[in-house]
Scaffold this motif. Structure first.
Motif, mmCIF file in Angstrom:
data_model
loop_
_atom_site.group_PDB
_atom_site.id
_atom_site.type_symbol
_atom_site.label_atom_id
_atom_site.label_comp_id
_atom_site.label_asym_id
_atom_site.label_seq_id
_atom_site.Cartn_x
_atom_site.Cartn_y
_atom_site.Cartn_z
ATOM 1 N N TYR A 129 0.822 -1.213 0.000
ATOM 2 C CA TYR A 129 0.000 0.000 0.000
ATOM 3 C C TYR A 129 0.857 1.263 0.000
ATOM 4 O O TYR A 129 0.544 2.248 -0.696
ATOM 5 N N LEU A 130 1.940 1.250 0.747
ATOM 6 C CA LEU A 130 2.805 2.421 0.776
ATOM 7 C C LEU A 130 3.517 2.607 -0.561
ATOM 8 O O LEU A 130 3.764 3.738 -0.987
ATOM 9 N N TRP A 131 3.848 1.517 -1.222
ATOM 10 C CA TRP A 131 4.432 1.627 -2.562
ATOM 11 C C TRP A 131 3.439 2.234 -3.551
ATOM 12 O O TRP A 131 3.832 2.993 -4.439
ATOM 13 N N GLN A 132 2.166 1.882 -3.410
ATOM 14 C CA GLN A 132 1.151 2.478 -4.299
ATOM 15 C C GLN A 132 1.097 3.989 -4.089
ATOM 16 O O GLN A 132 0.985 4.764 -5.050
ATOM 17 N N GLU A 133 1.154 4.403 -2.846
ATOM 18 C CA GLU A 133 1.136 5.835 -2.536
ATOM 19 C C GLU A 133 2.373 6.526 -3.101
ATOM 20 O O GLU A 133 2.286 7.634 -3.645
ATOM 21 N N ALA A 134 3.525 5.866 -2.978
ATOM 22 C CA ALA A 134 4.766 6.441 -3.502
ATOM 23 C C ALA A 134 4.687 6.598 -5.022
ATOM 24 O O ALA A 134 5.115 7.621 -5.570
ATOM 25 N N ALA A 135 4.131 5.593 -5.695
ATOM 26 C CA ALA A 135 3.995 5.660 -7.155
ATOM 27 C C ALA A 135 3.043 6.776 -7.569
ATOM 28 O O ALA A 135 3.300 7.505 -8.531
ATOM 29 N N ALA A 136 1.934 6.917 -6.834
ATOM 30 C CA ALA A 136 0.969 7.974 -7.139
ATOM 31 C C ALA A 136 1.589 9.351 -6.911
ATOM 32 O O ALA A 136 1.365 10.280 -7.699
ATOM 33 N N ARG A 137 2.385 9.464 -5.859
ATOM 34 C CA ARG A 137 3.044 10.737 -5.554
ATOM 35 C C ARG A 137 4.038 11.107 -6.666
ATOM 36 O O ARG A 137 4.097 12.251 -7.104
ATOM 37 N N GLU A 138 4.792 10.120 -7.128
ATOM 38 C CA GLU A 138 5.765 10.359 -8.186
ATOM 39 C C GLU A 138 5.077 10.762 -9.492
ATOM 40 O O GLU A 138 5.525 11.651 -10.204
ATOM 41 N N THR A 139 3.961 10.093 -9.798
ATOM 42 C CA THR A 139 3.202 10.418 -11.015
ATOM 43 C C THR A 139 2.679 11.856 -10.949
ATOM 44 O O THR A 139 2.742 12.598 -11.925
ATOM 45 N N LYS A 140 2.170 12.202 -9.785
ATOM 46 C CA LYS A 140 1.627 13.565 -9.595
ATOM 47 C C LYS A 140 2.718 14.607 -9.748
ATOM 48 O O LYS A 140 2.507 15.645 -10.393
ATOM 49 N N GLN A 141 3.889 14.359 -9.162
ATOM 50 C CA GLN A 141 4.984 15.315 -9.247
ATOM 51 C C GLN A 141 5.508 15.409 -10.672
ATOM 52 O O GLN A 141 5.888 16.495 -11.140
#
Length: 212
Positions: free
Chosen positions: A197-209
């Motif tokens: 779940y934390l990896w999913q959040e990290a991926a979403a954060r990177e995509t957003k940035q």
């Protein structure tokens, strides 16, 4: 026999015992992680040897060239048919070529029996795999989590995970391995799920940035 964890049970456990993860469960659940086919296990670990101290894009290129040479997935017998020079032409150092061939021979002789080891507890499996030269702690923990889907694996040296835990708990610095283990103790016996779940959040954060 490889089992698929019941991630829904893990979700229930984390909801009750790790409320700090609830936003991620709501946003990214349910977990879609599935174990890889047994025939892929050798290649996955081989990738770990190839990737040591290299950027991801470089190790991907090396493995692409290796598959073109031996077939997909890379199997021990096919690997051993190649000369050292053939393998080195894929971008591998002589030491990594040596490690790969030694690993392949061990699998073929039964000294390393990945299928028979599947039923071992996490600590025993990790100890067995550590005997393979060229495979580090992080590589093996990632193999057990992503390839075997062991439900309670914490890759304690994974920077992406440590960065997310820093953000999650508002820490001043990225936690070291010991602190990470201590802070995630409440996620047992479903630490793999929490990490996913934390990896999913990290991926979403990177995509957003990246879209800014």
């Amino acid at each position: 026999m490889q089992q698929i964890p019941d991630w829904s049970q893990g979700d229930l456990y984390l909801r009750e015992n790790a409320p700090e993860l609830l936003p991620f469960l709501e946003k990214y659940g349910p977990c879609t992680l599935l174990p890889k086919e047994e025939a892929q296990h050798f290649e996955v670990l081989l990738t770990g040897i190839a990737a040591q101290q290299l950027p991801p894009e470089t190790s991907v290129s090396i493995m692409d060239r290796l598959r073109a040479l031996t077939g997909t997935p890379v199997m021990p017998g096919k690997l051993l048919e190649q000369t050292d020079a053939d393998l080195a032409s894929c971008g591998l150092t002589s030491l990594k070529v040596s490690y790969m061939k030694e690993f392949a021979r061990a699998v073929l002789t039964g000294e390393v029996d990945l299928a028979a080891w599947e039923d071992l507890p996490d600590s025993q499996l990790l100890k067995k795999l550590k005997a393979v030269k060229g495979l580090g702690q992080w590589t093996l923990e990632m193999f057990m989590l992503l390839c075997l889907c062991r439900p309670d694996i914490l890759p304690g040296d994974d920077f992406l995970l440590k960065k997310q835990v820093q953000i999650l708990y508002g820490l001043d610095t990225v936690p070291k391995r010991g602190d990470l283990i201590r802070r995630t103790e409440r996620w047992r016996p479903w630490r793999s799920l929490a990490v996913w779940y934390l990896w999913q959040e990290a991926a979403a954060r990177e995509t957003k940035q990246g879209s800014k």
